[in-house]
Design an enzyme around this catalytic site. Structure first.
Site, PDB file in Angstrom:
ATOM      1  N   PRO A 114      -3.814   0.262  18.833  1.00 40.91           N
ATOM      2  CG  PRO A 114      -5.630  -0.740  18.280  1.00 40.91           C
ATOM      3  CD  PRO A 114      -5.158  -0.077  19.540  1.00 40.91           C
ATOM      4  CE1 TYR A 139      -1.088   3.802   9.727  1.00 43.26           C
ATOM      5  CE2 TYR A 139       0.065   2.752   7.782  1.00 43.26           C
ATOM      6  CZ  TYR A 139      -1.017   2.744   8.513  1.00 43.26           C
ATOM      7  OH  TYR A 139      -1.929   1.846   8.481  1.00 43.26           O
ATOM      8  CG  HIS A 184      -1.968  -0.886   1.243  1.00 47.77           C
ATOM      9  ND1 HIS A 184      -3.068  -1.005   2.158  1.00 47.77           N
ATOM     10  CD2 HIS A 184      -2.290  -1.996   0.284  1.00 47.77           C
ATOM     11  CE1 HIS A 184      -3.998  -1.749   1.720  1.00 47.77           C
ATOM     12  NE2 HIS A 184      -3.413  -2.497   0.654  1.00 47.77           N
ATOM     13  CE1 TYR A 221      -5.080   3.689   8.691  1.00 44.18           C
ATOM     14  CE2 TYR A 221      -5.663   3.477  11.146  1.00 44.18           C
ATOM     15  CZ  TYR A 221      -4.894   3.187   9.986  1.00 44.18           C
ATOM     16  OH  TYR A 221      -3.791   2.420  10.342  1.00 44.18           O
TER      17      TYR A 221
HETATM   18  P1  RFL Z   1       1.924 -11.587  21.713  1.00 44.64           P
HETATM   19  O1  RFL Z   1       1.397 -11.776  20.402  1.00 44.64           O
HETATM   20  O2  RFL Z   1       0.927 -11.177  22.747  1.00 44.64           O
HETATM   21  O3  RFL Z   1       2.579 -13.153  22.211  1.00 44.64           O
HETATM   22  C1  RFL Z   1       2.780 -13.291  23.654  1.00 44.64           C
HETATM   23  C2  RFL Z   1       2.879 -14.940  23.640  1.00 44.64           C
HETATM   24  O4  RFL Z   1       3.411 -15.191  24.841  1.00 44.64           O
HETATM   25  C3  RFL Z   1       2.379 -16.374  25.386  1.00 44.64           C
HETATM   26  N1  RFL Z   1       2.357 -16.340  26.951  1.00 44.64           N
HETATM   27  C4  RFL Z   1       2.882 -16.993  27.539  1.00 44.64           C
HETATM   28  N2  RFL Z   1       3.629 -18.052  27.491  1.00 44.64           N
HETATM   29  C5  RFL Z   1       4.069 -18.919  28.352  1.00 44.64           C
HETATM   30  N3  RFL Z   1       4.052 -18.419  29.808  1.00 44.64           N
HETATM   31  C6  RFL Z   1       3.130 -17.406  30.025  1.00 44.64           C
HETATM   32  N4  RFL Z   1       3.054 -17.082  31.292  1.00 44.64           N
HETATM   33  C7  RFL Z   1       2.506 -16.516  29.041  1.00 44.64           C
HETATM   34  N5  RFL Z   1       1.808 -15.401  28.979  1.00 44.64           N
HETATM   35  C8  RFL Z   1       1.678 -15.187  27.698  1.00 44.64           C
HETATM   36  C9  RFL Z   1       1.000 -15.890  24.829  1.00 44.64           C
HETATM   37  O5  RFL Z   1       0.241 -17.031  24.680  1.00 44.64           O
HETATM   38  C10 RFL Z   1       1.565 -15.479  23.373  1.00 44.64           C
HETATM   39  O6  RFL Z   1       1.389 -16.472  22.510  1.00 44.64           O
HETATM   40  O7  RFL Z   1       3.285 -10.533  21.883  1.00 44.64           O
HETATM   41  P2  RFL Z   1       4.199 -10.339  20.900  1.00 44.64           P
HETATM   42  O8  RFL Z   1       5.012 -11.527  20.345  1.00 44.64           O
HETATM   43  O9  RFL Z   1       5.200  -9.243  21.683  1.00 44.64           O
HETATM   44  O10 RFL Z   1       3.621  -9.281  19.835  1.00 44.64           O
HETATM   45  C11 RFL Z   1       3.045  -8.233  19.757  1.00 44.64           C
HETATM   46  C12 RFL Z   1       1.951  -8.296  18.952  1.00 44.64           C
HETATM   47  O11 RFL Z   1       0.883  -9.318  18.909  1.00 44.64           O
HETATM   48  C13 RFL Z   1       0.923  -6.975  19.054  1.00 44.64           C
HETATM   49  O12 RFL Z   1       1.759  -5.727  19.505  1.00 44.64           O
HETATM   50  C14 RFL Z   1       0.091  -6.442  17.629  1.00 44.64           C
HETATM   51  O13 RFL Z   1      -1.014  -7.541  17.475  1.00 44.64           O
HETATM   52  C15 RFL Z   1      -0.600  -5.201  18.067  1.00 44.64           C
HETATM   53  N6  RFL Z   1      -1.518  -4.833  16.753  1.00 44.64           N
HETATM   54  C16 RFL Z   1      -0.934  -4.227  15.758  1.00 44.64           C
HETATM   55  N7  RFL Z   1       0.521  -4.231  15.591  1.00 44.64           N
HETATM   56  C17 RFL Z   1       0.794  -3.626  14.311  1.00 44.64           C
HETATM   57  O14 RFL Z   1       1.907  -3.554  14.074  1.00 44.64           O
HETATM   58  N8  RFL Z   1       0.171  -3.435  13.148  1.00 44.64           N
HETATM   59  C18 RFL Z   1      -1.374  -3.353  13.344  1.00 44.64           C
HETATM   60  O15 RFL Z   1      -2.009  -3.330  12.280  1.00 44.64           O
HETATM   61  C19 RFL Z   1      -1.965  -3.896  14.722  1.00 44.64           C
HETATM   62  N9  RFL Z   1      -3.363  -4.061  14.704  1.00 44.64           N
HETATM   63  C20 RFL Z   1      -2.716  -5.005  16.943  1.00 44.64           C
HETATM   64  C21 RFL Z   1      -3.710  -4.762  16.093  1.00 44.64           C
HETATM   65  C22 RFL Z   1      -3.378  -5.825  18.288  1.00 44.64           C
HETATM   66  C23 RFL Z   1      -4.755  -5.876  18.155  1.00 44.64           C
HETATM   67  N10 RFL Z   1      -5.265  -6.114  19.524  1.00 44.64           N
HETATM   68  C24 RFL Z   1      -6.046  -7.300  19.275  1.00 44.64           C
HETATM   69  C25 RFL Z   1      -4.639  -5.903  20.885  1.00 44.64           C
HETATM   70  C26 RFL Z   1      -4.983  -4.768  16.042  1.00 44.64           C
HETATM   71  C27 RFL Z   1      -5.680  -5.290  17.312  1.00 44.64           C
HETATM   72  C28 RFL Z   1      -7.169  -5.374  17.350  1.00 44.64           C
HETATM   73  C1  PHB Z   2      -5.656  -4.545  11.122  1.00 45.56           C
HETATM   74  O1  PHB Z   2      -5.949  -4.877   9.947  1.00 45.56           O
HETATM   75  O2  PHB Z   2      -6.082  -5.192  11.789  1.00 45.56           O
HETATM   76  C2  PHB Z   2      -5.190  -3.140  11.577  1.00 45.56           C
HETATM   77  C3  PHB Z   2      -4.797  -2.297  10.476  1.00 45.56           C
HETATM   78  C4  PHB Z   2      -4.504  -0.965  10.783  1.00 45.56           C
HETATM   79  C5  PHB Z   2      -4.388  -0.707  12.068  1.00 45.56           C
HETATM   80  C6  PHB Z   2      -4.829  -1.506  13.013  1.00 45.56           C
HETATM   81  C7  PHB Z   2      -5.262  -2.847  12.812  1.00 45.56           C
HETATM   82  O3  PHB Z   2      -3.845   0.646  12.307  1.00 45.56           O
END
Ligand code: RFL
Ligand code: PHB
Length: 384
Positions: A288, A380, A72, A196
């Protein structure tokens, strides 16, 4: 059992760290509380900065990303129906790639050559000031892993940060009075880029995973319950918040997944406690809105992997000693951007009429100012 690096958590941070260490010949073991299927079933991020794409290349795992990822060159911002495209490519010469966190995780899991122990219960960290070890329970038996270093990649609710004495840790937090209700659907995206949208009823986001799969979000109060939202109610609310032409073009269908994520900003300092390092969501959370969470997690572990590889290869601890300061520098810049974009695009219940006018002025300034757009685009697509 003994290894060089014990990695707690098999999210993108833990798996990428494991991959980079495996490629460099540094022995490591990953301990994950959940099953591999459960980890793959979590629908989260969708947008990769160029730096994350480069890291997948370094991990020798960019084949599917290049074949299936959607590049994109810009994104659309809308405010009360007025739309403006931010042209990343023209403004800063960079793009982002839409490739789901699920796909990144799958690629990393499939490539894993080192040991991963899934469904490890009651993971505990011991003596990380001197001679670290990790214990866990599986199938009713307690296991122990001795190691040189522990890396806490276990997310916001993990055990690693919680194992650090409160006196050694400073935390910074802002909890927003709203969350995102997200829905995944097997329908083509409403637009070729992300949208957005700020609307007086609340924020909305049109995102995507592939040419046939879309991801949509609407801002909801923190207290909102998932069961109060039928698919139809979600679509109605989304349409109301989008520019009219977008709302008309929206293709709707049954939800493949629906969930509510609370929004918060959080940073823990420092990131090193003796022989324990924190990385990814274990150390920081961003709302996010700026699509930064996954990208930050990956840049943390790229830095940490380099430091560990340097330690085992050249026997220099310079990278390990600098990790906390260097990673936090980048983390706070991403925190700032995510907070700013959240502040601009959401409706804050206590902002009042003055606050809304300030948001509108911010949007008008942005759309009228190339330097302001350049700043958005630079942040971004990822600070270098
Ligand atoms: P994770 O993915 O939470 O993984 C952590 C892992 O540790 C495990 N765990 C344990 N294991 C052993 N013992 C324990 N006591 C434990 N406790 C936990 C868990 O089961 C899990 O498997 O962390 P990590 O690896 O640091 O990754 C971070 C990302 O997952 C997170 O920052 C992103 O998903 C945030 N996020 C977004 N980030 C972006 O860069 N671009 C995006 O577009 C974006 N969109 C989002 C998002 C997060 C969202 N939510 C649900 C918070 C959209 C949403 C809706
Ligand atoms: C997504 O696709 O889940 C998404 C994309 C952009 C954002 C956050 C989440 O800023």
């Amino acid at each position: 059992m003994r290894t060089n690096v014990a990695i707690v958590g098999a999210g993108p941070a833990g798996l990428m760290l494991g991959r980079l260490l495996d490629l460099a010949g540094v022995d490591n073991v990953i301990l994950e509380r959940k099953s591999a299927d459960y980890v793959l079933g979590r629908i989260r991020a969708g947008v990769l900065e160029q730096g994350s794409v480069d890291l997948m290349e370094r991990a020798q795992l960019a084949g599917r990303l290049h074949a299936e990822g959607l590049v994109h060159d810009g994104t659309l911002l809308s405010f009360d129906g007025d739309s403006h495209r931010i042209d990343f490519k023209a403004l800063v010469g960079r793009s982002v790639t839409v490739y789901g966190q699920t796909e990144v995780t799958r690629d990393l899991m499939e490539a894993r050559t080192g040991t991963t122990i899934y469904e490890a219960d009651e993971v505990q960290l011991h003596d990380f000031d001197n001679s670290p070890s990790v214990t866990w329970r599986k199938d009713g038996v307690t296991h122990r892993l001795d190691c040189d270093y522990i890396t806490g990649c276990d997310g916001y609710h993990g055990v690693s940060r919680a194992s650090v004495p409160a006196t050694a840790l400073t935390t910074f937090e802002r909890v927003y009075p709203f969350g995102w209700l997200g829905m995944l659907v097997d329908k083509p995206p409403v637009d070729h880029e992300l949208i957005y949208a700020h609307h007086e009823r609340g924020f909305a986001l049109c995102s995507q995973r592939s040419p046939t799969r879309s991801r949509y979000y609407v801002q909801v109060p923190t207290s909102e319950k998932l069961e109060n939202w039928s698919d139809e109610q979600f679509w109605d609310e989304l349409r109301r918040r989008l520019p009219a032409r977008t709302a008309e073009a929206l293709q709707t269908g049954p939800a493949l997944e629906k969930s509510i994520a609370p929004l918060r900003s959080f940073v823990a300092e420092p990131l090193r406690f003796g022989r324990l390092f924190l990385a990814g969501d274990a150390a920081h959370i961003v709302p996010p809105t700026g699509a930064k969470g996954l990208n930050l997690a990956l840049s943390d572990v790229a830095m940490l992997a380099d430091a560990l590889i340097e330690h085992y290869g050249e026997r220099s601890d310079a990278g390990l000693d600098a990790y906390s300061v260097n990673a936090l520098d980048r983390i706070w810049k991403a925190e700032r951007f995510s907070w700013w974009m959240t502040s601009l695009m959401h409706v804050f219940p206590d902002a009042g009429a003055f606050g809304r006018r300030i948001q509108r002025a911010e949007f008008d300034y942005l759309t009228g100012s190339l330097p302001a757009q350049q700043s958005l685009a630079e942040n971004y697509t990822g600070l270098l």
